[in-house]
Design an enzyme around this catalytic site. Structure first.
Site, PDB file in Angstrom:
ATOM      1  N   GLY A  89       0.911  -1.145   0.000  1.00 45.06           N
ATOM      2  CA  GLY A  89       0.000   0.000   0.000  1.00 45.06           C
ATOM      3  C   GLY A  89       0.933   1.173   0.000  1.00 45.06           C
ATOM      4  N   CYS A  90       0.431   2.372   0.185  1.00 48.45           N
ATOM      5  CA  CYS A  90       1.329   3.491   0.086  1.00 48.45           C
ATOM      6  C   CYS A  90       1.921   3.870   1.428  1.00 48.45           C
ATOM      7  CB  CYS A  90       0.631   4.679  -0.543  1.00 48.45           C
ATOM      8  SG  CYS A  90       1.729   5.624  -1.583  1.00 48.45           S
ATOM      9  N   GLN A  91       1.084   3.963   2.441  1.00 39.43           N
ATOM     10  CA  GLN A  91       1.535   4.595   3.674  1.00 39.43           C
ATOM     11  C   GLN A  91       1.760   3.641   4.830  1.00 39.43           C
ATOM     12  OE1 GLN A  91      -0.548   8.079   4.771  1.00 39.43           O
ATOM     13  NE2 GLN A  91      -0.252   9.030   2.788  1.00 39.43           N
TER      14      GLN A  91
END
Ligand SMILES: Cc1ncc(COP(=O)(O)O)c(C=O)c1O
Lengths: 405, 141
Positions: free
Chosen positions: B50-52
């Site tokens: 995912g990104c964060q």
């Protein structure tokens, strides 16, 4: 204080919006700031009354559009105190401005040469140089920072050498708010004949930018971070440099004569502006800068400094607070972490209470890795923000922390 | 309970909360009860990009049913994963492959599944289904 916040706020329609049923508190100005009516109206006025292609038609509308377009360029030139509007290249934004130079430097950089950047660069001022270095067998060197988030000037001095063909760095860090001593660093580079490119994305709306005083070769910024529209930006370059660089894209507008055998390129600034430009964008960008001028950059800096100090003091009182970036010279950007709570959790809960902040690595992953943290929560302020909003934000933050504890 | 019944049960549980804060507090609590992934599986292979926030997911099959374990370094993400796992864990691969997680919308969390949230939950759902399909294929052979 010399400014009337209530009046300023009333210029920004979006600020009266509700988010998740709560009054919006917009603290994500580092990503993009909101637009005043003056800018919004300028775009609609252009398309309602003036729309026409520039530099081509003999007809009246085209003449009007061309005049307005070139007046915008003049406004930008004056705003950053450039010598001439020929030094103002219109681009899509900071990222394209940097890519333009990286592309045009392909002829200048060779094997064994070095390009110098810093640890605090946004990916936009890192990846283009890294890729250029890969392509040309050159070396990317990175100036480190201190724990406070200032550039390490001792290292910088030791890294400047005849091998360095360009020094590229941010005027202001988008993660820490650090204001780099741009003039001093530029002078150091010039002693060795090294040209300097400055990423001014975070500076244009928050500090006085005077390219003649800074004496840098190139300065890049985006309109959307200066109360202007998205998809519009500027590359400033000293004329003698721009004249010698190869064009970046080819097509209409950027030529003077074309035959099937050869093409003569147009003069500055058009040599670097292939194709139909974003005319509405240029007009609206100038309008955003005019908005800054009308308030006065001095007043803006004073107000935003007040917000920075006010918020920093309140945040510091919170248990487990760690502010990332504690330079003595900073703008109103505050990155923080609390204990080992993930920034994403804080951002999600703040959003539920109407507070817009940025979380994550802020497109500066190497800087975040440098601190060995998972990212930060970033609150960044603009001219329309107030102490009352900071009070509300602190309350919302405390509520979030209680839930996450 | 079928997947559908478990989804309905969650929807009615969440229906008791008027305040978003109570909803999120509950999500955070549920995250704490989630069957955690074995530390040895917290490796790049089990990491869902995912990104964060980072999310790890593992699946094992037992008596024809899939047992999921997971973890995340963000507690809200962890809570939402625990909702997903509550619904799909201990179910047969074919049922999981067909699940659509419509309950997230009904309890007002659909936003978290939008690709723009950058929290990796979209990839999470994809990965759950990939595991289910992989086990489904194995069963058929
Ligand atoms: C320091 C810095 N450089 C470059 C950029 C890239 O700007 P743009 O996306 O407008 O091209 C940003 C935007 O976040 C920035 O903060």
């Amino acid at each position: 204080m010399n400014i009337n916040i209530e009046k300023i706020r009333s210029d920004f329609p979006i600020l009266s919006h509700k988010i998740n049923g709560k009054q919006l508190v917009y603290f994500d100005n580092g990503a993009t700031n909101q637009k005043p009516m003056q800018v919004i109206n300028c775009i609609s006025d252009y398309y309602s009354n003036m729309n026409s292609n520039v530099h081509r038609g003999v007809h009246q509308l085209s003449q009007n559009a061309t005049t307005a377009f070139e007046e915008s360029r003049k406004y930008v030139a004056d705003f950053i105190n450039a010598d001439s509007e020929k030094e103002i290249i219109f681009t899509h934004g900071t990222t394209e401005s940097i890519n333009l130079i990286a592309n045009s430097f392909e002829n200048i950089i060779g094997k064994g040469d070095e390009i110098l950047i810093t640890v605090m660069e946004h990916h936009s001022n890192l990846v283009p140089w890294q890729q250029l270095c890969f392509k040309k067998g050159a070396k990317l060197k990175v100036v480190p920072i201190t724990d406070e988030g200032d550039l390490d000037m001792v290292f910088l001095d030791s890294m400047l050498s005849e091998k360095v063909k360009l020094l590229a760095f941010a005027h202001i860090s988008n993660v820490m708010g650090t204001i780099n001593p741009v003039k001093e660093i530029t002078a150091k580079a010039h002693k060795l004949g090294i040209p300097v490119l400055i990423d001014g994305a975070q500076a244009i709306a928050h500090a006085k930018v005077d390219v003649t005083d800074l004496d840098c070769e190139f300065y890049c910024f985006s309109a959307h971070k200066a109360y202007g529209p998205m998809g519009m930006g500027v590359l400033y370059g000293k004329q003698q440099w721009l004249n010698n660089l190869q064009p970046y894209q080819y097509g209409g507008e950027m030529i003077s004569t074309v035959s099937f055998e050869k093409t003569a390129f147009n003069e500055l600034p058009y040599k670097f502006e292939a194709g139909t430009p974003n005319v509405a964008g240029a007009l609206a960008m100038a309008e955003g800068l005019r908005y800054i001028d009308n308030i006065g950059i001095g007043n803006i800096v004073e107000h935003e400094d007040d917000l920075l100090n006010y918020a920093t003091n309140k945040l510091t009182d919170i248990d487990g607070m760690r502010i990332v970036g504690r330079s003595k010279n900073k703008t109103s950007v505050i990155s923080f972490l609390v204990g080992d709570i993930h920034p994403y959790d804080i951002g999600t809960l703040l959003d539920q209470m109407g507070v817009a902040v940025r979380t994550g690595n802020h497109c500066a992953q190497p800087l975040i890795d440098n601190f060995c943290i998972p990212g930060t929560v970033r609150a960044s302020f603009a001219i329309y923000n107030s102490r009352e909003e900071i009070d509300y934000f602190i309350g919302a933050l405390k509520k979030s922390l209680a839930m996450l504890a | 309970m079928t997947i559908k019944e478990k989804e309905d049960a969650l929807v009615s549980e969440f229906g008791m909360f008027d305040e978003w804060m109570d909803k999120y507090s509950y999500i955070i609590e549920l995250g704490k009860e989630m069957p955690l992934i074995d530390e040895k599986h917290k490796d790049p292979q089990h990491l869902i990009s995912g990104c964060q926030s980072r999310v790890w997911l593992n699946a094992e099959i037992k008596d024809g049913k899939i047992q999921f374990t997971a973890d995340s370094d963000a507690v809200i993400t962890k809570g939402i994963i625990s909702l997903l796992l509550k619904v799909v864990s201990n179910e047969e691969p074919k049922d999981i492959a067909g699940a659509n997680f419509g309950f997230l919308e009904k309890i007002g969390l659909k936003d978290h599944l939008s690709p723009t949230r950058a929290n990796g939950l979209v990839s999470m759902v994809k990965q759950i289904k990939l595991y289910a399909k992989a086990f489904q294929l194995k069963n058929m052979n």
